[in-house]
Motif scaffolding. Structure first.
Motif, PDB file in Angstrom:
ATOM      1  N   SER A  27      46.168  34.256  35.812  1.00  0.00           N
ATOM      2  CA  SER A  27      44.971  33.577  36.046  1.00  0.00           C
ATOM      3  C   SER A  27      44.052  33.508  34.713  1.00  0.00           C
ATOM      4  N   ILE A  28      43.236  32.620  34.484  1.00  0.00           N
ATOM      5  CA  ILE A  28      42.300  32.608  33.497  1.00  0.00           C
ATOM      6  C   ILE A  28      40.898  32.499  33.831  1.00  0.00           C
ATOM      7  N   ASP A  29      40.241  33.559  33.492  1.00  0.00           N
ATOM      8  CA  ASP A  29      38.811  33.350  34.102  1.00  0.00           C
ATOM      9  C   ASP A  29      37.747  32.212  33.404  1.00  0.00           C
ATOM     10  N   HIS A  30      37.239  31.458  34.158  1.00  0.00           N
ATOM     11  CA  HIS A  30      36.459  30.336  33.704  1.00  0.00           C
ATOM     12  C   HIS A  30      35.310  30.971  32.854  1.00  0.00           C
ATOM     13  N   ARG A  31      34.807  31.874  32.930  1.00  0.00           N
ATOM     14  CA  ARG A  31      33.829  32.537  32.295  1.00  0.00           C
ATOM     15  C   ARG A  31      34.066  32.914  30.789  1.00  0.00           C
ATOM     16  N   ASP A  32      34.803  33.682  30.569  1.00  0.00           N
ATOM     17  CA  ASP A  32      35.478  34.158  29.331  1.00  0.00           C
ATOM     18  C   ASP A  32      36.817  33.958  28.971  1.00  0.00           C
ATOM     19  N   GLY A  33      37.694  33.177  29.642  1.00  0.00           N
ATOM     20  CA  GLY A  33      39.105  33.031  29.411  1.00  0.00           C
ATOM     21  C   GLY A  33      39.996  34.287  29.408  1.00  0.00           C
ATOM     22  N   ILE A  34      39.478  35.291  30.061  1.00  0.00           N
ATOM     23  CA  ILE A  34      40.323  36.601  30.109  1.00  0.00           C
ATOM     24  C   ILE A  34      41.629  36.279  31.015  1.00  0.00           C
ATOM     25  N   ILE A  35      42.652  36.609  30.479  1.00  0.00           N
ATOM     26  CA  ILE A  35      44.016  36.294  31.305  1.00  0.00           C
ATOM     27  C   ILE A  35      44.278  37.534  31.915  1.00  0.00           C
ATOM     28  N   GLU A  36      44.715  37.239  33.241  1.00  0.00           N
ATOM     29  CA  GLU A  36      45.100  38.200  34.122  1.00  0.00           C
ATOM     30  C   GLU A  36      46.641  37.941  34.846  1.00  0.00           C
ATOM     31  N   PRO A  37      47.551  38.741  34.298  1.00  0.00           N
ATOM     32  CA  PRO A  37      48.888  38.428  35.136  1.00  0.00           C
ATOM     33  C   PRO A  37      48.942  38.704  36.576  1.00  0.00           C
ATOM     34  N   LEU A  38      49.755  37.696  37.327  1.00  0.00           N
ATOM     35  CA  LEU A  38      49.610  37.986  38.858  1.00  0.00           C
ATOM     36  C   LEU A  38      50.433  39.156  39.038  1.00  0.00           C
ATOM     37  N   LEU A  45      49.497  24.355  38.809  1.00  0.00           N
ATOM     38  CA  LEU A  45      48.163  24.405  38.112  1.00  0.00           C
ATOM     39  C   LEU A  45      47.339  24.444  39.146  1.00  0.00           C
ATOM     40  N   GLN A  46      46.591  25.597  39.565  1.00  0.00           N
ATOM     41  CA  GLN A  46      45.557  25.703  40.804  1.00  0.00           C
ATOM     42  C   GLN A  46      44.034  25.960  40.063  1.00  0.00           C
ATOM     43  N   GLU A  47      43.032  24.951  40.444  1.00  0.00           N
ATOM     44  CA  GLU A  47      41.764  24.953  39.886  1.00  0.00           C
ATOM     45  C   GLU A  47      40.783  25.440  40.973  1.00  0.00           C
ATOM     46  N   PHE A  48      40.327  26.678  40.704  1.00  0.00           N
ATOM     47  CA  PHE A  48      39.277  27.247  41.413  1.00  0.00           C
ATOM     48  C   PHE A  48      38.051  27.316  40.885  1.00  0.00           C
ATOM     49  N   GLN A  49      36.744  27.566  41.618  1.00  0.00           N
ATOM     50  CA  GLN A  49      35.455  27.660  40.867  1.00  0.00           C
ATOM     51  C   GLN A  49      35.400  28.527  39.992  1.00  0.00           C
ATOM     52  N   ASP A  50      36.121  29.825  39.924  1.00  0.00           N
ATOM     53  CA  ASP A  50      35.810  30.698  39.004  1.00  0.00           C
ATOM     54  C   ASP A  50      37.042  31.182  37.958  1.00  0.00           C
ATOM     55  N   GLN A  51      38.259  30.225  38.294  1.00  0.00           N
ATOM     56  CA  GLN A  51      39.422  30.737  37.412  1.00  0.00           C
ATOM     57  C   GLN A  51      40.425  29.466  37.482  1.00  0.00           C
ATOM     58  N   PHE A  52      41.267  29.357  36.571  1.00  0.00           N
ATOM     59  CA  PHE A  52      42.646  28.667  36.936  1.00  0.00           C
ATOM     60  C   PHE A  52      43.738  29.595  37.059  1.00  0.00           C
ATOM     61  N   VAL A  53      44.835  29.038  37.924  1.00  0.00           N
ATOM     62  CA  VAL A  53      45.891  29.981  38.131  1.00  0.00           C
ATOM     63  C   VAL A  53      46.858  29.096  37.983  1.00  0.00           C
ATOM     64  N   ILE A  54      48.027  29.610  37.150  1.00  0.00           N
ATOM     65  CA  ILE A  54      49.224  28.967  36.799  1.00  0.00           C
ATOM     66  C   ILE A  54      50.316  29.909  37.433  1.00  0.00           C
ATOM     67  N   LYS A  55      51.284  29.166  37.856  1.00  0.00           N
ATOM     68  CA  LYS A  55      52.542  29.765  38.687  1.00  0.00           C
ATOM     69  C   LYS A  55      53.465  29.217  38.597  1.00  0.00           C
ATOM     70  N   SER A  56      54.690  29.729  38.617  1.00  0.00           N
ATOM     71  CA  SER A  56      55.982  29.088  38.676  1.00  0.00           C
ATOM     72  C   SER A  56      56.362  28.561  40.147  1.00  0.00           C
ATOM     73  N   LEU A  80      34.127  29.476  19.678  1.00  0.00           N
ATOM     74  CA  LEU A  80      32.725  30.248  19.575  1.00  0.00           C
ATOM     75  C   LEU A  80      32.397  30.638  21.095  1.00  0.00           C
ATOM     76  N   ALA A  81      32.489  29.907  22.176  1.00  0.00           N
ATOM     77  CA  ALA A  81      31.834  30.127  23.433  1.00  0.00           C
ATOM     78  C   ALA A  81      33.022  30.434  24.452  1.00  0.00           C
ATOM     79  N   GLY A  82      34.243  30.600  24.052  1.00  0.00           N
ATOM     80  CA  GLY A  82      35.325  30.988  25.131  1.00  0.00           C
ATOM     81  C   GLY A  82      36.625  30.564  24.611  1.00  0.00           C
ATOM     82  N   ASN A  83      37.493  30.550  25.876  1.00  0.00           N
ATOM     83  CA  ASN A  83      39.012  30.335  25.597  1.00  0.00           C
ATOM     84  C   ASN A  83      39.174  29.045  26.199  1.00  0.00           C
ATOM     85  N   TYR A  84      40.192  28.434  25.534  1.00  0.00           N
ATOM     86  CA  TYR A  84      41.000  27.042  25.927  1.00  0.00           C
ATOM     87  C   TYR A  84      42.537  27.264  26.072  1.00  0.00           C
TER      88      TYR A  84
END
Length: 589
Positions: free
Chosen positions: A40-51, A20-31, A78-82
């Protein structure tokens, strides 16, 4: 095993260790093993993007890097993704040769920067939802495997079509027993199959036996159904679809000398529409809900069981007097309309009391012929199916915890004896009870299983655990039961409303929507005020009584204070429901 391919595990395996890598704008989870696989998961809206195959998802170094052991899913509020991740695990044994792990700790990653632009009410609502997520993080009794699905019982997986076990693990699973099924939708949508872990809530207990020099493995797996998930007092009986509270499938699996045998039993609340609302009394009154669909509810419930398990025998262990007696009578009346289901009523408390565990034999005498005819599942070393379980015993008491566990352990022992005799480990006159060390191991597994299920439903250890563990009540057990009973009272009255909301949220029984008010009318908690008045009144009454002998005025003050205190106590008692923790998200039925 090589019988039909379905009993053995497939070649699909989940990613076991993740970074689990924590960046200012996103989380990244990788094997860790395959760094190009992840998302990756965007901090702002929780949108998931496969690497996209590039393991360096950012030119900036992460502010924090940690190891996690799985992704349990996502939930959008209400305010985003968890995002729920597994931060600690313990290997607890093997299921059919595959390692099984228990979840020790979890953490929600917040992707809710949209909260800054929310209204004051939305921020208040989100704060309550986030409090519920903290409750979810400490959910007990969650198990999983990276290499096989553990929600399917042994008999069912052996009878599946060729190739089933080669599918992604989440596709193999029985959705009834996937605790996080509602959290997996986004991971499924982005085809992140290697990261999708079906979590089983229930119990997993395993131990080695040494029967007559024949090493064997005894495993007990209990699978808790999510269809009517809830706490002890806030989820009773059935819903209109026939799903019942505290429905649990328990499998006892024995692996010895190349043979594998299993017995299934089920438990579940009485499948009527009924409730038992907490009101500060130690034992709240039961209320049977008069509904035109009652008969259909019972029929739907047992039809579902017959489709899944075959011939069903319903064993009712409730008392035959008082509120329990009325509920039991209503149950027996409905069962007369189902000629294909045998209903057996056994007043456990009356016959067995607090310590006469062996009197369960009187129940066994009533049901032994049908129970033995239902049989068990048996497979040899080549994968050939030698025996099939043709039916099932459904056991209930009021909570489906304490009396039920004592009875199920007794039936499990009878079946275990038959299985060991069938495979030649024991002679026809022998029983596991003749081997003290192994018998104690068997009892301990069933007692620990009962404790774990009770913690999930009632919040405390099981009562009557001594009857399962030792076959009798001990002084220490009496003290433990007393403490557990007091803890149940406290939790049922003052904590379980929040726990129920957390379960409703995580299981999808409640869906968060921005366009509607998320809560029923929130009532002010009068408990702190009432408690302060009662304690203050008792204290002042005591002080003035000590001084009452000095003059009549102080005596009258004592009487007045005592009267006020008694009045407050009467008001609290009369309005008990208003002082208890109540669910805010969903209706009871």
């Amino acid at each position: 095993m090589d019988g039909g391919g379905s009993c053995s595990g497939g070649n699909f395996k989940l990613y076991e260790e993740l970074e689990l890598q924590e960046f200012q704008d996103q989380f990244v989870i990788k094997s860790v093993a395959a760094p190009d696989r992840g998302f990756s998961i965007d901090h702002r809206d929780g949108i998931i993007e496969p690497l996209n195959g590039d393991s360096s998802s950012s030119s900036v170094s992460p502010s924090k890097t940690s190891t996690i052991y799985g992704v349990a899913g996502t939930i959008r509020l209400l305010a985003g993704n968890y995002v729920l991740v597994i931060t600690s695990r313990t290997e607890v044994g093997n299921y059919l040769g595959f390692p099984v792990y228990r979840v020790n700790s979890m953490r929600f990653l917040s992707c809710n920067e949209g909260l800054k632009n929310s209204t004051a009410q939305e921020k208040k609502d989100e704060a309550y939802f986030m409090a519920l997520l903290k409750t979810v993080q400490s959910t007990p009794g969650l198990y999983f495997s990276y290499e096989t699905d553990i929600t399917l019982n042994f008999q069912r997986r052996c009878k599946l079509v060729e190739g089933w076990m080669a599918k992604p693990i989440w596709k193999q699973a029985d959705p009834r027993f996937v605790w996080n099924r509602n959290l997996l939708d986004e991971l499924i949508e982005y085809k992140l199959d290697g990261f999708i872990i079906p979590l089983l809530q229930g119990s997993f207990q395993t131990a080695q036996l040494k029967l007559k020099g024949s090493p064997s493995t005894l495993t007990i797996v209990s699978r808790r159904c999510t269809r009517r998930l809830g706490t002890r007092m806030w989820r009773r009986g059935a819903n209109l679809d026939g799903d019942v509270a505290n429905f649990i499938e328990t499998e006892q699996l024995v692996e010895i000398e190349g043979f594998q045998s299993a017995l299934l039993q089920i438990r579940g609340s009485i499948p009527l529409l009924w409730e038992q609302i907490v009101d500060l009394s130690y034992k709240p009154r039961l209320r049977i809900i008069d509904h035109e669909q009652t008969s259909n509810v019972v029929e739907r419930h047992f039809f579902d069981l017959s489709q899944r398990y075959g011939e069903t025998m319903a064993v009712d262990l409730t008392d035959k007097h008082g509120d329990e007696g009325q509920l039991s009578t209503a149950f027996s009346v409905e069962m007369k309309n189902l000629p294909n289901v045998r209903y057996v009523s056994f007043d456990f408390h009356h016959v067995c009391g607090n310590s006469n565990f062996e009197n369960v034999k009187f129940l066994y005498e009533q049901i032994s012929e049908q129970f033995e005819k239902q049989g068990y599942f048996l497979v040899d070393a080549k994968g050939n199916i030698l025996e099939e379980q043709k039916g099932i015993v459904r056991t209930n008491c009021i909570d489906c915890l304490d009396r039920t566990n004592v009875t199920q352990s007794y039936l499990a022992q009878k079946s275990l004896d038959a299985q060991l005799q069938r495979t030649g480990v024991l002679d026809s006159s022998e029983s596991i009870s003749m081997f003290a060390e192994d018998y104690q191991t068997f009892r301990a597994l069933w007692a620990e299983q009962g404790d774990e299920i009770s913690l999930e439903y009632a919040g405390t250890y099981a009562l009557k655990g001594d009857l399962v563990r030792y076959g009798k009540q001990t002084f220490g057990g009496i003290i433990k039961d007393g403490m557990s009973a007091l803890s149940r009272y406290y939790l049922n009255n003052f904590q379980d409303g929040i726990r129920q909301d957390a379960m409703d949220l995580i299981s999808g029984h409640y869906t968060v929507r921005r366009d509607t008010s998320p809560f029923r009318a929130e009532s002010f908690s009068f408990l702190p005020v009432a408690s302060a008045l009662l304690i203050g009144g008792l204290t002042l009454t005591s002080v003035t009584l000590q001084q009452a002998g000095r003059n009549a005025q102080q005596y009258m003050s004592s009487v007045l204070l005592a009267g006020v205190t008694a009045g407050v106590a009467a008001v609290v008692k009369a309005n008990g429901r208003q002082f208890c923790s109540r669910p805010r998200l969903c209706r009871l039925v």
